[in-house]
Motif scaffolding. Structure first.
Motif, PDB file in Angstrom:
ATOM      1  N   TYR B 287       0.852  -1.179   0.000  1.00  0.00           N
ATOM      2  CA  TYR B 287       0.000   0.000   0.000  1.00  0.00           C
ATOM      3  C   TYR B 287       0.893   1.235   0.000  1.00  0.00           C
ATOM      4  O   TYR B 287       0.708   2.164   0.778  1.00  0.00           O
ATOM      5  CB  TYR B 287      -0.922  -0.009   1.224  1.00  0.00           C
ATOM      6  N   ALA B 288       1.903   1.190  -0.847  1.00  0.00           N
ATOM      7  CA  ALA B 288       2.820   2.323  -0.950  1.00  0.00           C
ATOM      8  C   ALA B 288       2.095   3.508  -1.563  1.00  0.00           C
ATOM      9  O   ALA B 288       1.237   3.329  -2.438  1.00  0.00           O
ATOM     10  CB  ALA B 288       4.019   1.941  -1.805  1.00  0.00           C
ATOM     11  N   PRO B 289       2.441   4.707  -1.138  1.00  0.00           N
ATOM     12  CA  PRO B 289       1.780   5.905  -1.661  1.00  0.00           C
ATOM     13  C   PRO B 289       1.833   5.986  -3.181  1.00  0.00           C
ATOM     14  O   PRO B 289       0.849   6.345  -3.820  1.00  0.00           O
ATOM     15  CB  PRO B 289       2.566   7.044  -1.032  1.00  0.00           C
ATOM     16  N   PHE B 290       2.948   5.634  -3.786  1.00  0.00           N
ATOM     17  CA  PHE B 290       3.052   5.809  -5.233  1.00  0.00           C
ATOM     18  C   PHE B 290       2.008   4.990  -5.979  1.00  0.00           C
ATOM     19  O   PHE B 290       1.546   5.393  -7.049  1.00  0.00           O
ATOM     20  CB  PHE B 290       4.464   5.503  -5.734  1.00  0.00           C
ATOM     21  N   GLY B 291       1.615   3.864  -5.431  1.00  0.00           N
ATOM     22  CA  GLY B 291       0.651   3.009  -6.111  1.00  0.00           C
ATOM     23  C   GLY B 291      -0.735   3.616  -6.171  1.00  0.00           C
ATOM     24  O   GLY B 291      -1.588   3.183  -6.947  1.00  0.00           O
ATOM     25  N   ARG B 297      -4.724   2.609 -10.721  1.00  0.00           N
ATOM     26  CA  ARG B 297      -4.348   2.510  -9.322  1.00  0.00           C
ATOM     27  C   ARG B 297      -4.069   1.062  -8.943  1.00  0.00           C
ATOM     28  O   ARG B 297      -4.793   0.149  -9.343  1.00  0.00           O
ATOM     29  CB  ARG B 297      -5.477   3.063  -8.442  1.00  0.00           C
ATOM     30  N   LEU B 298      -3.048   0.866  -8.174  1.00  0.00           N
ATOM     31  CA  LEU B 298      -2.618  -0.485  -7.832  1.00  0.00           C
ATOM     32  C   LEU B 298      -3.553  -1.171  -6.834  1.00  0.00           C
ATOM     33  O   LEU B 298      -3.924  -0.594  -5.826  1.00  0.00           O
ATOM     34  CB  LEU B 298      -1.225  -0.403  -7.198  1.00  0.00           C
ATOM     35  N   THR B 299      -3.892  -2.400  -7.157  1.00  0.00           N
ATOM     36  CA  THR B 299      -4.531  -3.235  -6.139  1.00  0.00           C
ATOM     37  C   THR B 299      -3.401  -3.794  -5.281  1.00  0.00           C
ATOM     38  O   THR B 299      -2.363  -4.216  -5.789  1.00  0.00           O
ATOM     39  CB  THR B 299      -5.284  -4.406  -6.794  1.00  0.00           C
ATOM     40  N   THR B 300      -3.602  -3.773  -3.996  1.00  0.00           N
ATOM     41  CA  THR B 300      -2.498  -4.185  -3.138  1.00  0.00           C
ATOM     42  C   THR B 300      -2.992  -4.711  -1.800  1.00  0.00           C
ATOM     43  O   THR B 300      -4.196  -4.789  -1.560  1.00  0.00           O
ATOM     44  CB  THR B 300      -1.524  -2.995  -2.906  1.00  0.00           C
ATOM     45  N   ILE B 301      -2.034  -5.095  -0.960  1.00  0.00           N
ATOM     46  CA  ILE B 301      -2.395  -5.571   0.373  1.00  0.00           C
ATOM     47  C   ILE B 301      -1.811  -4.623   1.398  1.00  0.00           C
ATOM     48  O   ILE B 301      -0.611  -4.361   1.394  1.00  0.00           O
ATOM     49  CB  ILE B 301      -1.853  -6.995   0.597  1.00  0.00           C
ATOM     50  N   ALA B 302      -2.685  -4.113   2.244  1.00  0.00           N
ATOM     51  CA  ALA B 302      -2.238  -3.168   3.268  1.00  0.00           C
ATOM     52  C   ALA B 302      -2.173  -3.866   4.610  1.00  0.00           C
ATOM     53  O   ALA B 302      -2.966  -4.748   4.918  1.00  0.00           O
ATOM     54  CB  ALA B 302      -3.194  -1.992   3.343  1.00  0.00           C
ATOM     55  N   ALA B 303      -1.195  -3.471   5.404  1.00  0.00           N
ATOM     56  CA  ALA B 303      -1.045  -4.072   6.726  1.00  0.00           C
ATOM     57  C   ALA B 303      -1.492  -3.096   7.800  1.00  0.00           C
ATOM     58  O   ALA B 303      -1.268  -1.892   7.693  1.00  0.00           O
ATOM     59  CB  ALA B 303       0.404  -4.470   6.956  1.00  0.00           C
ATOM     60  N   ALA B 336      -4.852  -8.494  10.409  1.00  0.00           N
ATOM     61  CA  ALA B 336      -3.598  -7.770  10.167  1.00  0.00           C
ATOM     62  C   ALA B 336      -3.515  -7.205   8.745  1.00  0.00           C
ATOM     63  O   ALA B 336      -2.865  -6.203   8.516  1.00  0.00           O
ATOM     64  CB  ALA B 336      -2.407  -8.688  10.432  1.00  0.00           C
ATOM     65  N   PHE B 337      -4.181  -7.882   7.805  1.00  0.00           N
ATOM     66  CA  PHE B 337      -4.040  -7.451   6.409  1.00  0.00           C
ATOM     67  C   PHE B 337      -5.391  -7.285   5.747  1.00  0.00           C
ATOM     68  O   PHE B 337      -6.349  -7.974   6.076  1.00  0.00           O
ATOM     69  CB  PHE B 337      -3.221  -8.477   5.629  1.00  0.00           C
ATOM     70  N   ARG B 338      -5.415  -6.390   4.791  1.00  0.00           N
ATOM     71  CA  ARG B 338      -6.647  -6.243   4.023  1.00  0.00           C
ATOM     72  C   ARG B 338      -6.296  -5.926   2.568  1.00  0.00           C
ATOM     73  O   ARG B 338      -5.243  -5.356   2.284  1.00  0.00           O
ATOM     74  CB  ARG B 338      -7.522  -5.154   4.612  1.00  0.00           C
ATOM     75  N   ILE B 339      -7.176  -6.349   1.703  1.00  0.00           N
ATOM     76  CA  ILE B 339      -6.993  -6.063   0.288  1.00  0.00           C
ATOM     77  C   ILE B 339      -7.442  -4.638   0.008  1.00  0.00           C
ATOM     78  O   ILE B 339      -8.514  -4.226   0.443  1.00  0.00           O
ATOM     79  CB  ILE B 339      -7.868  -7.005  -0.564  1.00  0.00           C
TER      80      ILE B 339
END
Lengths: 345, 345
Positions: B287-291, B297-303, B336-339
Motif C-alpha cells: 500500500y505504498a503511496p506511489f501506487g 491505481r494499484l490493487t495491493t495488500i495493506a497491513a 492484520a491485512f486487508r486487500i
DNA sequence: TTGTATGCGTTATCAC
DNA sequence: GTGATAACGCATACAA
C-alpha cells in the motif's frame, strides 16, 4: 574467586564475559597496564608486554565494558544518529555511510528516528536516550527541534549537524531547488511552479527549495513560481492542478519536493487530458525506484550519498579529534547531486 | 565534597547531573532507600518517605545513570530492534509502534539496520553493539542471520522474534501469498504467477509468499504459478513479461512481492500493448503511496501495523515480565491485512 | 522501616 | 616501565 571467567568450559552459553582483570591475570600484568595498552597508550611499555596483553585480550574475547567505561568517563562511546521522518528511499544508505564514519573515529553509532506526528513524544524519547546513554555526540540530519537542540546544549552533549565551525556549509536544499529550476528553464519552459507535499509535517526541506526556485525566477526575470500543495491521492492532486493551470497557462513546469509529488502531478495531468512533458513538465528529487519503472519515466535529481553527507562527515571528524581532517573534503552541490534525465521534462 | 550538584547555579549549562546521593541528601534518607523507591519497591516504606524521595528526584531532575545501573546489573535497559534492509514504506511506523511497546515495559529502544549487501560488516556491527551495550534483548524483524542468532545465544542475550513459547505464531508471509492468490482467483483469473524481485538479496520474504501461492494453486487444481524475476528497470521488466506470456497466455494474474514489482509489470504490460487489468492483472503488497497516485491505481495488500506486529509485542511482553499478557491478543492474518482494491485486478 | 557495606569494570593518579 | 588504589553511580544482601 567465586566465578571463573571461562569456568565450565562452555556448554555453549552463559559464560561470564571476560573482564580486564581476567586479561591482566592471563597476561601476568596489572589491570592498569591492560587498560593503558588497550587504549593504545603503548609508548611507555615494552613491546613484549604490549603483545602479551593484546594476545590475552584476543584469546579471551575481551571487550571493554561500555558500562564501566561510561561510568568513569562520564559519557559513553555512542553517537546517536537522529533521522527525520522523511521517507527517502535511501535512508538505509545514509545510515550505513554515517555508521561506518562513526566507527572510524572509534565510536559506536545508534539510530534514532524522529516522529513529527508526535513531536513531544519524540523529544521525550530523545531526551531520555541522551540522559541514559550519555552519548559522546548527537548527529542531526534534520529531525531535531530547536527545543531538542537547546536541551542538548543544556546537558553539554555535543551536537554535530554540519553547520560546524569554519567551512561555510553547502546549502544542499537551496542547491536542489536551484538545479531543478535551471533544468526546467534549460529545457525551454517559461513558467515555473513549485510542488509541495500538502502535508507540511512530512516536508522538512520544501520551503528552502521553493525559495531557491523563487530566487532563480527573480534572477531570470520570470514570473514568481506558483506554489502547489499536492495531496497524495488522485482526486486532490487533479484538483490542485486544475486550479493552477488557468493562472499559469501551459506549458507549466513544476519543480517537485520529491518523486512522489512529481508522479502525482504527472498522473493528474494525464487524467486532465494534458500531455507530459509537452503541457506539464515535472522534475522530482530522490531517484526513487518507482519513478524509473513507469511511463513516462521521471526526470529527477539523484544524490551521491557519501558526497552529500561529506559536510556532516567532516563535522564529525572535527568534533572528535580531527585525525582525518586532511582526507576529508566537503563535496560541492555539483558533486553531490546530478540530474537524471527521464521523460517528464 | 568537591563538587556541588547544582553548584554554580546554572550559567545555563554544564551542571553535573544529579546522582542518587544527591536525591538521598535532599530527601533526608539513604541512597539505598532512594534506589528502592525509584525501582518501585515501595511496599516496605511509609507513604511519606516515598513521596519525599520522589519529589526530591523530580525537583533535582534526577535520572538513573544507565552506566551505573548496567554495570551492577550486568546488562543495560536497552532493547535493540533489528530491521531487515527491505525498504517497505512504513518502516518508521513499525519502529514507532515497537518503540512505544518497548518503553511500556520500561526499557529503551535502539534501532539497528541489517545490510545484506555487507553481511559480515552488519554482523560485526551488531555483535559489537551487543557486546558493548549488553542490551536486555534483541528484537528480530527479519534481519538476523543464523550466525547472528547463534551469537546472541552464546552471549546469553535474549532474542525476541515472535516465534516464542506457546502460541503458534501466525505465518504472515504465507497469509499474504494466500490472500493474493485468493483475490486473483476471485476476480476470475485462471492463470497465476508470482513476481519476485530479481535481486534476491532485497527480498527476504518472497519465497514464503510464492510457496503460499503455489500451495493455493495446487489446492484449487490450477496450473502451478510461473515464477517471474522482475528487474527494477523498464527494459528488463518488459523482457521478463514478454518471455512469460507465451507460456501462460492471457489473461495472466501476478501476485507480486511488493508494489514496486507490481508497478513494473503493469508498465511493462502497457508498453507491450496489453490492457491492465484485462490481459495482465497485478496485485502488490505494501500500500505504498506511489501506487495510489498512478493510473491504473494499484490493487495491493495493506497491513495494519500494530496488529501485524502483535505477535512480536506479545513475545516482548512474555520475555520481560509478562505484566500485560492479558491485554495482548495476537491478531489473525485477517485482522492484520486487508486487500485494497485498485484498478489492476 | 531504614541504613551500611560491598561489588560491578573501567580509568586516572601517583607511587615505585 | 609497571602496579596499587581510588573514584564513578547504582543495586542489593544484610544488619539494625
Amino acid at each position: 574467586m567465586s566465578r571463573q571467567p571461562t569456568g565450565e568450559d562452555a556448554p555453549s552459553g552463559r559464560a561470564r564475559p571476560a573482564t580486564s582483570a581476567d586479561v591482566a591475570r592471563a597476561a601476568g600484568v596489572s589491570r592498569a597496564t591492560v587498560s593503558h595498552v588497550l587504549n593504545n597508550q603503548v609508548e611507555r611499555f615494552s613491546a613484549e608486554t604490549v603483545e602479551r596483553v593484546r594476545d590475552a585480550a584476543l584469546s579471551l574475547g575481551y571487550v571493554r565494558s561500555a558500562a564501566g567505561r561510561a561510568l568513569v568517563m562520564g559519557r559513553s562511546d555512542f553517537v546517536v544518529l537522529v533521522l527525520p521522518y522523511t521517507t527517502f528511499t535511501n535512508v538505509q544508505d545514509v545510515i550505513e555511510v554515517l555508521s561506518s564514519e562513526v566507527e572510524k573515529i572509534g565510536l559506536s553509532p545508534v539510530v534514532h528516528f524522529s516522529v513529527p506526528r508526535a513531536q513531544t513524544a519524540t523529544s521525550r524519547r530523545l531526551q531520555h536516550m541522551v540522559e541514559t546513554l550519555r552519548p559522546a555526540g548527537v548527529v542531526d540530519l534534520g529531525g531535531l527541534s530547536p527545543h531538542d537542540i537547546a536541551f542538548l546544549d543544556e546537558v553539554g552533549c555535543m551536537l554535530v549537524n554540519g553547520e560546524g565551525q569554519g567551512q561555510q556549509q553547502p546549502d544542499y536544499n537551496t542547491a536542489i531547488g536551484d538545479f531543478q529550476a535551471r533544468h526546467l528553464r534549460a529545457r525551454g519552459y517559461p513558467t515555473l511552479a513549485y510542488g509541495f507535499l500538502s502535508d507540511a509535517r512530512d516536508d522538512p526541506y520544501g520551503q528552502m527549495r521553493a525559495d531557491a526556485v523563487a530566487a532563480y525566477c527573480a534572477q531570470e526575470r520570470l514570473a514568481p513560481p506558483l506554489y502547489l500543495r499536492v495531496p497524495l491521492e488522485q482526486e486532490g492532486a487533479r484538483k490542485v492542478l486544475e486550479e493552477a493551470l488557468p493562472r499559469t497557462g501551459v506549458p507549466l513546469a513544476v519543480a517537485c519536493y520529491n518523486d512522489l509529488v512529481a508522479l502525482a502531478l504527472a498522473d493528474a495531468a494525464k487524467s486532465l487530458g494534458l500531455d507530459v512533458p509537452r503541457d506539464l513538465a515535472v522534475i522530482g528529487v530522490e531517484y526513487a525506484p518507482f519513478g524509473q519503472v513507469i511511463t513516462p519515466r521521471l526526470t529527477t535529481i539523484a544524490a551521491d550519498v557519501p558526497v552529500s553527507l561529506s559536510h556532516i562527515i567532516q563535522a564529525l571528524d572535527e568534533g572528535f579529534g580531527g585525525f582525518r581532517a586532511s582526507e576529508i573534503r566537503v563535496g560541492t552541490a555539483e558533486e553531490a547531486f546530478r540530474i537524471v534525465q527521464g521523460e517528464t521534462t
